[in-house]
Design an enzyme around this catalytic site. Structure first.
Site, short mmCIF file in Angstrom:
data_model
loop_
_atom_site.label_atom_id
_atom_site.label_comp_id
_atom_site.label_asym_id
_atom_site.label_seq_id
_atom_site.Cartn_x
_atom_site.Cartn_y
_atom_site.Cartn_z
CG LEU A 14 36.36 -34.69 5.98
CD1 LEU A 14 35.91 -34.46 7.41
CD2 LEU A 14 37.82 -34.33 5.83
CD GLU A 15 37.53 -39.13 -1.25
OE1 GLU A 15 38.29 -40.08 -1.52
OE2 GLU A 15 37.21 -38.24 -2.07
CG ASN A 16 41.00 -41.09 4.67
OD1 ASN A 16 41.13 -42.15 4.08
ND2 ASN A 16 41.57 -39.97 4.25
#
Length: 579
Positions: free
Chosen positions: A404-406
């Site tokens: 999950l890069e956000n």
């Protein structure tokens, strides 16, 4: 009784006698009762079928055929009893929000008037019948309930006004599926009647993630809607369907309704189903002491398109990228992209099974640069765990990767992963792929989550690319693209609470695999030697070695294949020969 004597609000008692005849509420109803023949038809012995002489009875065409006093009514999309719309009418001032329609009727005939209502005080009635006008009412309800009455027309009556209304000073009421059932008075009817409630709902073959349902067909239905625990989950054109995405060892309640152009029937009697224990997910081969991880692309972005069977045998963990979000917060699904060349989902599943048979772990990656999955509540945590486990069971995935890069919420992601681990068991593979900024401090959400699930965590493969300069564990600033960047940042995790077996080095497989941060395989190998043996270091040399270091990761197996598998051919043997 008139309305005043039945105890309704008394602020308008002086209107009681007049309103009792002229102001009841015409509300919606699913007409499921068997049609009653009119007196004329019975006398004649020829009995044409009764019809609903109300037009636009479900308000699907907004207020067409209806007149609402003082613009008090409107068609709304929620709540609805059947179809897509219902009536909402709001009393105000001297208006009780009457909505009415003049219907064509036959003289000397009996009609059944009914409707479904919800909300505030609601009235349903008919006037101008030529005999005794009728009305019925309810003081309001938070769920749909049916109002029903009947009237007989006079010898010269050819039209009747049917109506709904609320009560002065009270809240809005809702009405849907109005029915005035009796002989056609010459005005015709909407094309069809709402179908009967389906019967005979039964469960057939049940797996850990799916169940076959069937029921007795309804002759006037054009389709069916299936409900799971009260929530719509499937539609069918025939009298059977398979519901998928279930969780093993879980009890569900299913119902079905029938639909056609007139609307939707009430739901059938429920059938209870318990899914058996699954055996498809979380059971891959054990992850080696030192492992190579590669991300497999479920899309075509210019890299070599692969099937899983084409992925180099050097990879021990293959992360299928990516799961997709659904409209339910936290819930994930997986959609195999036709661009990757599989002829069927079964072919894809067979490749997963073959990789697992060869001792590899195939996991499902959640997130990516454009991922929109959000787990920030108890409900979304449960939705994540249930849906992820269902996918593990359906496809045979050995676990999940969190990419999950956000951002992520450590509290609820921890809950989600623990719920998933409780379902999948101790063989579940759990990996994470945070960005460099996420692992600079143990106070960061990603680092917190990794520490929270340390007892079930396989490896954290931080992305040492697409990054600016970062601090190493010695407090110095290092720029990406060097052996020092890899070793000094890995040191933060190694000294911050993770076990060395839970730390891996993530890099691009080629210069085309990332916007920046590519390093040659030889640099990766030097970093592995530096951290495990104390050799091959740059200016940064850790104060101790970490022989149990898990290994390395790359984005992606596809970009690796584009470069002739140069990365895995060089780094794989190094990883597998670590002490």
């Amino acid at each position: 009784m008139d309305r005043v004597r039945q105890g309704r609000p008394g602020v308008r008692h002086r209107f009681g006698a007049a309103i009792a005849v002229g102001a009841a509420a015409a509300l919606a109803v699913t007409a499921l009762a068997a049609p009653a023949q009119s007196a004329d038809a019975r006398a004649a012995g020829s009995a044409a079928a009764d019809v609903n002489v109300a037009k636009n009875a479900g308000f699907e065409s907004d207020l067409s055929n209806w007149t609402c006093a003082a613009n008090s009514g409107a068609a709304v999309t929620s709540p609805v009893h059947g179809g897509a719309k219902a009536l909402k009418a709001t009393p105000a001032g001297q208006s009780n929000a009457e909505c009415s329609q003049i219907v064509k009727v036959k003289p000397n005939s009996t009609y059944k008037l009914s409707s479904w209502v919800q909300g505030g005080y609601a009235y349903l009635g008919a006037r101008g019948t030529g005999t005794t006008d009728v009305s019925t009412w309810t003081p309001g309800n938070s769920s749909w309930q049916q109002l029903s009455t009947s009237f007989t027309t006079g010898a010269n009556t050819t039209s009747v006004t049917v109506y709904t209304h609320g009560w002065y000073g009270q809240s809005a009421y809702y009405a849907d599926d109005v029915s005035v059932l009796g002989p056609d008075g010459g005005g015709g009817t909407d094309p069809v009647e709402i179908p009967a409630v389906p019967t005979g709902l039964a469960a057939g073959t049940t797996t850990s993630t799916s169940v076959d349902l069937s029921w007795t067909p309804v002759s006037t239905a054009t389709g069916y809607t299936v409900y799971r625990d009260g929530t719509k989950v499937a539609s069918a054109t025939g009298a059977s369907t398979t519901v998928t995405g279930l969780t093993p060892e879980t009890t569900y309640s299913f119902q079905v309704s029938a639909t056609n152009a007139a609307g939707e029937s009430a739901k059938s009697t429920a059938v209870s189903v318990k899914t058996p224990k699954g055996n498809g997910g979380g059971d891959g081969g054990p992850v080696p002491k030192h492992a190579l991880t590669g991300y497999w692309q479920n899309f075509n972005n210019g890299a070599t398109v692969q099937k899983l069977r084409d992925v180099s045998s050097e990879y021990d963990i293959i992360a299928v990228s990516f799961a997709d979000a659904t409209t339910t917060p936290g819930q994930i699904t997986f959609n195999l992209d036709p661009a990757v060349g599989y002829s069927s989902t079964a072919d894809f599943k067979a490749d997963i099974a073959a990789k697992k048979a060869a001792g590899k772990s195939v996991i499902l990656s959640v997130g990516g640069e454009k991922g929109t999955i959000s787990v920030n509540s108890d409900a979304s945590a449960t939705a994540f765990a249930n849906s992820a486990y269902a996918l593990m069971q359906e496809y045979g995935f050995s676990g999940v990767d969190i990419d999950l890069e956000n951002g992520l919420n450590p509290t609820y992601m921890t809950k989600a992963l623990r719920q998933l681990a409780a379902k999948a068991g101790p063989k579940m593979v759990l990996t994470m792929a945070p960005q460099t900024i996420d692992m600079q401090s143990t106070s960061g959400g990603y680092f917190q989550t990794a520490l929270n699930v340390k007892d079930i965590l396989t490896v954290v493969n931080m992305q040492y690319y697409n990054s600016g300069s970062m601090l190493g564990c010695d407090g110095k600033v290092y720029s990406q693209g060097s052996v020092d960047f890899l070793t000094a940042l890995a040191c933060i995790q190694l000294e911050g609470g993770l076990d060395p077996s839970q730390v891996g080095i993530g890099v691009p497989a080629s210069t085309r695999g990332a916007g920046s941060g590519y390093v040659a395989p030889s640099v990766v190998n030097n970093a592995l030697d530096c951290l495990t043996r104390g050799t091959g270091c740059g200016s940064f040399k850790p104060s101790k070695t970490y022989p149990a270091l898990r290994g390395a990761m790359t984005w992606s197996t596809n970009w690796d294949a584009t470069a002739g598998n140069a990365w895995s051919n060089a780094v794989g043997p190094k990883v597998h020969s670590l002490p």
